[in-house]
Motif scaffolding. Structure first.
Motif, PDB file in Angstrom:
ATOM      1  N   LYS A 178       5.216   0.222   9.222  1.00 11.98           N
ATOM      2  CA  LYS A 178       5.366   1.121   8.067  1.00 11.98           C
ATOM      3  C   LYS A 178       6.384   2.186   8.418  1.00 11.98           C
TER       4      LYS A 178
ATOM      5  N   ARG B 119       5.859  -6.066  -1.572  1.00 15.90           N
ATOM      6  CA  ARG B 119       5.103  -6.727  -2.645  1.00 15.90           C
ATOM      7  C   ARG B 119       5.893  -6.624  -3.939  1.00 15.90           C
TER       8      ARG B 119
ATOM      9  N   LYS C 224       3.835 -11.296  -1.607  1.00 20.10           N
ATOM     10  CA  LYS C 224       4.595 -10.700  -0.511  1.00 20.10           C
ATOM     11  C   LYS C 224       5.877 -11.485  -0.236  1.00 20.10           C
TER      12      LYS C 224
ATOM     13  N   ILE D 168       5.950  -2.722   2.322  1.00 20.14           N
ATOM     14  CA  ILE D 168       4.853  -2.760   3.287  1.00 20.14           C
ATOM     15  C   ILE D 168       5.342  -2.290   4.648  1.00 20.14           C
TER      16      ILE D 168
END
Length: 89
Positions: A26, A39, A45, A82
């Motif tokens: 992240k 996403r 994904k 993500i």
């Protein structure tokens, strides 16, 4: 936060091959040409390369022009990212 994902499809070849795994982290420091996991609006994904990012929005591209993806024509929100791919195996 670290996350593992498995590549599916051939749209990111030769950089990423089908069934290969990637590790993403992240990050708020995403820039053009980074490979990210994100996403779409339907929670599917994807692993793609950032073609541009600005003011909370971004667009992606595939590495393999022989396998185009519909997601590359969409403008997405950065909240859907993500993580940034940092390792493949």
């Amino acid at each position: 936060m670290l996350s593992f994902f498995q590549v599916s499809g051939r749209s990111m070849m030769p950089s990423f091959k089908p069934r290969q795994y990637v590790l993403s982290v992240k990050s708020k420091n995403i820039k053009k040409n980074d490979v990210i996991v994100f996403r779409d609006n339907l929670d599917k994904k994807f692993i793609k390369r950032v073609s541009w990012i600005d003011r909370g929005k971004f667009q992606v591209e595939s590495d393999n022009s022989d396998y185009p993806s519909m997601i590359t024509s969409k403008i997405l929100k950065t909240k859907n990212i993500i993580g940034k791919v940092v390792f493949k195996f």
